[in-house]
Design a protein around this motif. Sequence first.
Motif, PDB file in Angstrom:
ATOM      1  N   VAL A 180     -47.389   1.187 -43.400  1.00  0.00           N
ATOM      2  CA  VAL A 180     -47.265   2.402 -44.201  1.00  0.00           C
ATOM      3  C   VAL A 180     -46.201   2.229 -45.282  1.00  0.00           C
ATOM      4  O   VAL A 180     -45.010   2.124 -44.973  1.00  0.00           O
ATOM      5  CB  VAL A 180     -46.910   3.607 -43.305  1.00  0.00           C
ATOM      6  CG1 VAL A 180     -46.842   4.880 -44.141  1.00  0.00           C
ATOM      7  CG2 VAL A 180     -47.930   3.763 -42.182  1.00  0.00           C
ATOM      8  N   PRO A 181     -46.600   2.215 -46.562  1.00  0.00           N
ATOM      9  CA  PRO A 181     -45.612   2.134 -47.639  1.00  0.00           C
ATOM     10  C   PRO A 181     -44.780   3.406 -47.708  1.00  0.00           C
ATOM     11  O   PRO A 181     -45.282   4.509 -47.471  1.00  0.00           O
ATOM     12  CB  PRO A 181     -46.470   1.979 -48.903  1.00  0.00           C
ATOM     13  CG  PRO A 181     -47.807   1.518 -48.425  1.00  0.00           C
ATOM     14  CD  PRO A 181     -47.972   2.164 -47.078  1.00  0.00           C
ATOM     15  N   THR A 182     -43.506   3.239 -48.021  1.00  0.00           N
ATOM     16  CA  THR A 182     -42.613   4.376 -48.229  1.00  0.00           C
ATOM     17  C   THR A 182     -42.027   4.294 -49.635  1.00  0.00           C
ATOM     18  O   THR A 182     -42.013   3.220 -50.242  1.00  0.00           O
ATOM     19  CB  THR A 182     -41.481   4.382 -47.188  1.00  0.00           C
ATOM     20  OG1 THR A 182     -40.814   3.117 -47.205  1.00  0.00           O
ATOM     21  CG2 THR A 182     -42.025   4.643 -45.798  1.00  0.00           C
ATOM     22  N   PRO A 183     -41.563   5.396 -50.194  1.00  0.00           N
ATOM     23  CA  PRO A 183     -41.090   5.396 -51.581  1.00  0.00           C
ATOM     24  C   PRO A 183     -39.973   4.393 -51.835  1.00  0.00           C
ATOM     25  O   PRO A 183     -39.084   4.211 -51.001  1.00  0.00           O
ATOM     26  CB  PRO A 183     -40.579   6.829 -51.776  1.00  0.00           C
ATOM     27  CG  PRO A 183     -41.366   7.639 -50.793  1.00  0.00           C
ATOM     28  CD  PRO A 183     -41.531   6.753 -49.598  1.00  0.00           C
ATOM     29  N   VAL A 184     -40.014   3.759 -53.007  1.00  0.00           N
ATOM     30  CA  VAL A 184     -38.915   2.879 -53.414  1.00  0.00           C
ATOM     31  C   VAL A 184     -37.847   3.676 -54.145  1.00  0.00           C
ATOM     32  O   VAL A 184     -36.775   3.151 -54.455  1.00  0.00           O
ATOM     33  CB  VAL A 184     -39.422   1.722 -54.318  1.00  0.00           C
ATOM     34  CG1 VAL A 184     -40.377   0.831 -53.543  1.00  0.00           C
ATOM     35  CG2 VAL A 184     -40.082   2.252 -55.581  1.00  0.00           C
ATOM     36  N   THR A 191     -47.416   9.315 -50.023  1.00  0.00           N
ATOM     37  CA  THR A 191     -48.765   9.868 -50.063  1.00  0.00           C
ATOM     38  C   THR A 191     -49.006  10.804 -48.878  1.00  0.00           C
ATOM     39  O   THR A 191     -48.369  10.694 -47.825  1.00  0.00           O
ATOM     40  CB  THR A 191     -49.830   8.760 -50.032  1.00  0.00           C
ATOM     41  OG1 THR A 191     -49.816   8.118 -48.746  1.00  0.00           O
ATOM     42  CG2 THR A 191     -49.576   7.717 -51.114  1.00  0.00           C
ATOM     43  N   MET A 192     -49.953  11.706 -49.067  1.00  0.00           N
ATOM     44  CA  MET A 192     -50.314  12.632 -47.990  1.00  0.00           C
ATOM     45  C   MET A 192     -50.857  11.871 -46.782  1.00  0.00           C
ATOM     46  O   MET A 192     -50.593  12.228 -45.635  1.00  0.00           O
ATOM     47  CB  MET A 192     -51.353  13.634 -48.505  1.00  0.00           C
ATOM     48  CG  MET A 192     -50.829  14.567 -49.590  1.00  0.00           C
ATOM     49  SD  MET A 192     -52.121  15.597 -50.322  1.00  0.00           S
ATOM     50  CE  MET A 192     -52.568  16.614 -48.897  1.00  0.00           C
ATOM     51  N   ARG A 193     -51.597  10.807 -47.058  1.00  0.00           N
ATOM     52  CA  ARG A 193     -52.154  10.015 -45.960  1.00  0.00           C
ATOM     53  C   ARG A 193     -51.048   9.330 -45.167  1.00  0.00           C
ATOM     54  O   ARG A 193     -51.100   9.272 -43.925  1.00  0.00           O
ATOM     55  CB  ARG A 193     -53.124   8.981 -46.526  1.00  0.00           C
ATOM     56  CG  ARG A 193     -53.817   8.150 -45.461  1.00  0.00           C
ATOM     57  CD  ARG A 193     -54.711   7.127 -46.098  1.00  0.00           C
ATOM     58  NE  ARG A 193     -55.299   6.233 -45.107  1.00  0.00           N
ATOM     59  CZ  ARG A 193     -55.780   5.040 -45.400  1.00  0.00           C
ATOM     60  NH1 ARG A 193     -55.781   4.601 -46.655  1.00  0.00           N
ATOM     61  NH2 ARG A 193     -56.301   4.275 -44.460  1.00  0.00           N
TER      62      ARG A 193
END
Length: 222
Positions: A5-9, A16-18
């Motif tokens: 799951v990518p998280t904000p940089v 994202t909502m997903r």
Amino acid sequence: MLYLVPTPVGNLEDMTMRAIRVLKEADFILAEDTRTSAPLLKHFGIAGKVFAHHQHNEHKAVAEIVRFLQAGKKVALISDAGTPAISDPGFLLVREVIKHGLEVQCLPGATAFVPALVASGLPCDRFCFEGFLPVKKGRQTRLKSLAGETRTLVFYESPHRLIKTLDEFIQVFGAERPASASREISKLYEETRRGTLLDLKLHFGTHPPKGEFVVCVQGYGV
């Protein structure tokens, strides 16, 4: 299922909502640094069980995580920022999970080098992502091997090593090679400097580098 799951940089609005849904549904969340991830998870109301998963314990932890997955658990892996396994822990776990015939799913999302590359003004149809160069052993060998690379080169660099790295790039690639240096991607003080490698060195020689950098260098003969 193992979810990457990518998280904000930078900006939390990049989540994202997903990604939020998957983290809320996960039985366990593996975080590179639980202290770094705690504010993010709290912000989005994610209260799952969080365990540390980093370069110092990933070899030992892999077998236990595989057992969780074999028992039908949903496990999500996050890094401090960006997409897991891109210059962060994750590859060893993904390889082992696949080897055991289990499912892996990587969500699309934030990563630092893509916006830096696209905003660089350099060719981005073909590129070579190098991430962080070796700090000592093998550094010069790696750089020399890239001297004739025709694709745009993409590197990660810390602020305290940036000027030294630009110096080395000038020695290997030439002072007039077009390049860009992006810092604080998706944050308040986001900035991209463009010019030759010499231009960048002169700029940061008088403007002390701050924040994490993505440096893009035009390929040879382009």
